[in-house]
Scaffold this active site. Structure first.
Site, mmCIF file in Angstrom:
data_model
loop_
_atom_site.group_PDB
_atom_site.id
_atom_site.type_symbol
_atom_site.label_atom_id
_atom_site.label_comp_id
_atom_site.label_asym_id
_atom_site.label_seq_id
_atom_site.Cartn_x
_atom_site.Cartn_y
_atom_site.Cartn_z
ATOM 1 N N GLN A 1 -6.566 -15.721 -8.182
ATOM 2 C CA GLN A 1 -5.780 -14.889 -9.093
ATOM 3 C C GLN A 1 -4.388 -15.491 -9.284
ATOM 4 O OE1 GLN A 1 -6.176 -11.350 -6.783
ATOM 5 N NE2 GLN A 1 -5.301 -12.270 -4.971
ATOM 6 N N HIS B 1 1.299 4.213 -0.506
ATOM 7 C CA HIS B 1 0.672 3.810 0.758
ATOM 8 C C HIS B 1 0.628 4.955 1.770
ATOM 9 C CE1 HIS B 1 1.370 -0.245 -1.014
ATOM 10 N NE2 HIS B 1 0.132 -0.366 -0.576
ATOM 11 N N ASP C 1 -1.003 -7.049 0.605
ATOM 12 C CA ASP C 1 0.462 -6.947 0.596
ATOM 13 C C ASP C 1 1.021 -6.471 1.934
ATOM 14 O OD1 ASP C 1 0.170 -3.983 0.483
ATOM 15 O OD2 ASP C 1 -0.503 -4.405 -1.563
ATOM 16 N N ASP D 1 -8.769 -9.675 3.344
ATOM 17 C CA ASP D 1 -8.313 -9.864 1.962
ATOM 18 C C ASP D 1 -8.838 -11.213 1.471
ATOM 19 O OD1 ASP D 1 -5.893 -8.623 0.027
ATOM 20 O OD2 ASP D 1 -6.416 -10.729 -0.317
ATOM 21 N N ASP E 1 -14.294 -12.135 1.302
ATOM 22 C CA ASP E 1 -14.688 -11.027 0.442
ATOM 23 C C ASP E 1 -15.023 -9.802 1.309
ATOM 24 O OD1 ASP E 1 -15.716 -9.687 -1.900
ATOM 25 O OD2 ASP E 1 -17.706 -10.106 -1.096
ATOM 26 N N GLY E 2 -14.476 -8.666 0.941
ATOM 27 C CA GLY E 2 -14.665 -7.445 1.721
ATOM 28 C C GLY E 2 -16.126 -7.056 1.835
ATOM 29 N N ASP F 1 -8.217 -0.825 -0.257
ATOM 30 C CA ASP F 1 -7.057 -0.893 -1.153
ATOM 31 C C ASP F 1 -7.198 -2.140 -2.023
ATOM 32 O OD1 ASP F 1 -4.667 -0.342 -2.343
ATOM 33 O OD2 ASP F 1 -3.440 -1.183 -0.746
#
Ligand code: SAM
Length: 516
Positions: A242, A272, A296, A316, A350-351, A368
């Site tokens: 990305q 959050h 993040d 992540d 990858d989740g 999230d």
């Protein structure tokens, strides 16, 4: 044409190189289209199909050339060299005029496809005098296809991760240029004198543009990127997955992925707190927490406020994102260096795959992730994915996900709720107003507490005040309340989101985002 032993061999080497360049041009244009126009699956499908179609047309057009095939082929390579080199810069430039972006990117794909489509027929015809048809065709195609494999490997492992969309096109342009230049000098004897001068001039022109472009490319892209944001860009990186951009205005910061806001310091705290504290306060002595996405580090910051928590695993996709959260001074300050806490394990992957490949159990799973705008990210909002989460939760475990906006995309919000239920969860949807995101919502799922009981329990909880800036019991009571559908949406027809029948991204894209 006199028989020259190196003629045929040179053509095959040239086709190997152009095969490489052609396939990478398809990937570059598809990636550009995904970035500027969204939905990578649709954009890859459209660009590849458009280019193949245009290659068919190019192949047909090649019939019109009867003479001077070598000069035609060399000219073609110079034109291609110019176009592929500047494709990215043109796309960034035109992105300042959103209405034209799609037309220009698809237009470029068609023109580049047309030119690529002329290459093979021209080379087969030039090689005609050297090899019988069956050998000629198979040799030429073979070299072109072999080049494609190398091109794919180059784009996946070097172009996209290291050179990015700024410099990969320059490498491609150089490949086409080198083919033209090399054929020109090697096979000069086969060219008419009238063509020699024109081709020399063409090579000088393309080389000068290439050099100038390379010199200014970084500045041009940075300027184009800056124009996409209202505020000053302070960080900009194209990663393997990305484009990460951070902006600043009057001491407030924004984080964007592929142009979509992920957080703003104006309201990331309530966001959050809302995703973490309802779940964590409800769990009795939670020890193991899994966060999927959340690179993040802000959800981690909130979870760390619970002393019973011993392990937080954060999965992540993007190492650049977690690196940013750990090392960038602004991000590290926002998340209070949470990612470096010894209780935190960061895994890049990858989740979905992580859950499928691991056997661990958790007290709570926090999802999230970016909004479900396309089929790819929609996998992590699917019934199958929630079933995997169910398997990984202890009997009293809870699952929570950000679920977009219950106002702008009410059907998408409801679809996520239904998908939770389909996977076996009792659900508790909740929402609040956030300054920059507008009305935003989450879905919480319990394996064993029915919805009414959850509502009661969450409403009764005395949330530890010292943990939060905004969230407390009255915020929770407010968040669990929904009036009637503002837009009178008919939700009875909404279907859960399955891997084999993805519905969510359509509900999401059909949302009333124009009101946003
Ligand atoms: N709060 C956010 C929002 O409202 O959209 C989500 C923010 S968080 C930064 C999203 C993270 O999900 C990013 O760091 C991104 O790298 C990560 N991500 C995207 N796809 C993923 C996947 N398939 N598996 C794990 N993480 C993923």
């Amino acid at each position: 044409m006199t028989k020259d032993p190196i003629f045929s061999r040179s053509l095959k080497i040239a086709l190997f190189a152009t095969g490489l360049s052609g396939i990478v041009a398809e990937y570059v244009l598809s990636t550009l289209a995904s970035y500027f126009l969204g939905d990578s699956v649709i954009q890859f499908t459209l660009i590849v199909s458009l280019m193949l179609f245009a290659m068919g047309l190019g192949s047909r057009i090649s019939r019109r050339f009867d003479e001077d095939l070598l000069a035609t082929f060399i000219s073609l390579e110079y034109i291609l060299s110019f176009l592929v080199t500047f494709a990215s810069l043109i796309a960034y430039g035109i992105s300042l005029f959103p209405a034209l972006t799609a037309v220009v990117i698809y237009g470029l794909s068609i023109v580049i496809g047309l030119l690529i489509g002329m290459e093979i027929p021209l080379v087969i015809r030039m090689n005609d005098a050297y090899e019988e048809l069956k050998v000629n065709v198979s040799n030429i195609m073979e070299n072109d296809y072999y080049g494609s494999l190398l091109g794919g490997i180059f784009f996946a492992f070097i172009g996209r991760p290291y050179l990015g969309l700024t410099y990969t096109p320059f490498v491609l342009g150089m490949v086409n240029f080198a083919v033209a230049f090399w054929l020109f000098y090697l096979l000069k004897g086969h060219l008419k004198s009238g063509h020699l001068k024109k081709l020399r001039l063409a090579s000088l022109f393309v080389m000068a543009c290439w050099g100038l472009g390379l010199w200014k490319a970084g500045d041009i892209i940075a300027y184009g990127e800056q124009q996409r944001y209202a505020d000053r860009v302070i960080f900009d990186q194209q990663t393997n997955y990305q484009r990460i951009v951070m902006t600043e205005n009057k001491g407030e910061y924004w984080l964007f992925l592929n142009g979509n806001q992920q957080l703003s310091t104006l309201d990331e705290v309530p966001y959050h707190e809302a995703i973490v504290h309802p779940m964590l306060s409800q769990l009795k002595q939670p020890k193991d927490i899994l966060i999927l996405g959340g690179g993040d580090g802000c959800a981690v910051r909130e979870v760390l406020k619970y002393p019973s928590v011993q392990n937080i695993t954060l999965v992540d996709l993007d190492p650049a994102m977690t690196e940013l959260a750990m090392e960038h001074p602004v991000m590290a300050e926002i998340n209070q260096n949470a990612m470096k806490d010894p209780r935190v394990t960061v895994i890049n992957g990858d989740g979905y795959t992580f859950l499928a490949d691991h056997q661990n159990y958790y007290d709570g799973i926090i999802v999230d992730l970016p909004d479900p705008k396309n089929v790819d990210i929609g996998r992590l909002y699917s019934v199958e994915f929630y079933k995997l989460c169910y398997k990984h939760l202890r009997p009293d475990g809870l699952l929570v996900t950000q679920a977009g906006s219950p106002y702008y995309a009410e059907k998408a919000f409801h679809c996520i709720d239904l998908s939770f239920q389909q996977a076996g969860f009792n659900t508790l949807p909740y929402h609040t107003h956030l300054i920059t995101l507008g009305e935003w919502g989450w879905i919480l799922g319990s394996k064993n507490i029915p919805q009414e009981k959850m509502k009661e329990a969450f409403g009764r909880l005395d949330y530890p005040d010292e943990h939060t800036h905004w969230f407390n019991q009255s915020a929770m009571l407010m968040m669990m309340a929904f009036g009637k559908s503002v837009f009178k949406e008919d939700l009875s027809q909404v279907k859960p989101n399955y891997l084999h029948h993805p519905t969510l991204y359509k509900y999401y894209l059909d949302g009333r985002w124009e009101l946003y």
